[in-house]
Motif scaffolding. Sequence first.
Motif, short mmCIF file in Angstrom:
data_model
loop_
_atom_site.label_atom_id
_atom_site.label_comp_id
_atom_site.label_asym_id
_atom_site.label_seq_id
_atom_site.Cartn_x
_atom_site.Cartn_y
_atom_site.Cartn_z
N MET A 47 0.83 -1.22 0.00
CA MET A 47 0.00 0.00 0.00
C MET A 47 0.87 1.26 0.00
O MET A 47 0.49 2.29 0.53
CB MET A 47 -0.93 0.01 1.21
CG MET A 47 -2.01 -1.05 1.14
SD MET A 47 -3.15 -0.97 2.54
CE MET A 47 -4.01 0.57 2.22
N THR A 50 -0.16 5.29 -0.36
CA THR A 50 -1.50 5.56 0.18
C THR A 50 -1.55 6.98 0.72
O THR A 50 -0.64 7.43 1.40
CB THR A 50 -1.82 4.57 1.31
OG1 THR A 50 -1.61 3.25 0.84
CG2 THR A 50 -3.26 4.72 1.77
N THR A 51 -2.62 7.67 0.42
CA THR A 51 -2.71 9.07 0.85
C THR A 51 -3.17 9.17 2.30
O THR A 51 -3.82 8.26 2.84
CB THR A 51 -3.68 9.86 -0.03
OG1 THR A 51 -5.02 9.40 0.21
CG2 THR A 51 -3.34 9.73 -1.50
N GLU A 58 -6.91 8.78 2.62
CA GLU A 58 -7.37 7.39 2.55
C GLU A 58 -7.16 6.67 3.88
O GLU A 58 -8.03 5.91 4.34
CB GLU A 58 -6.61 6.65 1.44
CG GLU A 58 -7.00 7.08 0.04
CD GLU A 58 -6.07 6.54 -1.03
OE1 GLU A 58 -6.53 6.44 -2.19
OE2 GLU A 58 -4.91 6.23 -0.72
N VAL A 59 -6.02 6.92 4.51
CA VAL A 59 -5.74 6.27 5.79
C VAL A 59 -6.69 6.77 6.87
O VAL A 59 -7.23 5.98 7.66
CB VAL A 59 -4.27 6.49 6.21
CG1 VAL A 59 -4.02 5.94 7.61
CG2 VAL A 59 -3.33 5.82 5.22
N LEU A 94 0.18 -1.34 5.23
CA LEU A 94 0.83 -0.09 4.82
C LEU A 94 2.35 -0.24 4.74
O LEU A 94 3.00 0.43 3.93
CB LEU A 94 0.48 1.03 5.81
CG LEU A 94 -0.94 1.57 5.77
CD1 LEU A 94 -1.20 2.48 6.96
CD2 LEU A 94 -1.20 2.32 4.47
#
Length: 222
Positions: A1, A4-5, A8-9, A46
């Motif tokens: 991942m 990942t922004t 988003e998290v 992540l």
Amino acid sequence: MAGTTMAEVMAELAALEDPRAREVNERHGDDHGVNLGKLRALAKRLKTQQELARELWETDDTAAKLLALLICRPKAFERADLDRMVREARTPKVHDWLVNYVVKKSPHAEELRLAWSADPDPVVASAGWALTTERVAKKPDGLDLAGLLDVIEAEMKAAPDRLQWAMNHCLAQIGIDHPAHRARAIDIGERLEVLKDYPTPPNCTSPFAPVWISEMVRRQRA
């Protein structure tokens, strides 16, 4: 991942919010509602992302800070970063994970141990004592164990809760790992009676130092 922004998290953390988990966590002073097993699973997906970890830490969200501590690179933080972070760690779980998962792995751990142990903020000082306990157990060479017992004997009884807990852990660790100081550690615990009446679930060891020391030594010998 990777990649990942932040948005988003944070959305995923919000989706993991569970009122029952929040109720349990708040009993321990932690203001979040994310099951820690699910939080660890998210961190595993992540993987290590230092910049994302820094962003998550800067939020005022406890679950985000905990996630940050799981996906960061401990050795990437400067001493000043860690000093600031320990002062920003408002809740017990964030403080505990910061010290155990990040600071203990940092090249700045020893400098911070010395600085924090003498800090006037009792929560910061408790982090210093946690690092001292780590050295008592793993790298005791150069530590003045008798001097540590002097300080514990003089100050633990009146210390605020989190500092008292950390000093008590250090007292027990000295007694468990260092036979030459064991009798004195047990004597200090018996006289101060710190955590003597702490409610302990069945099959768990009491944090009362004399009991804790005796039980761990018994297990070692067994």
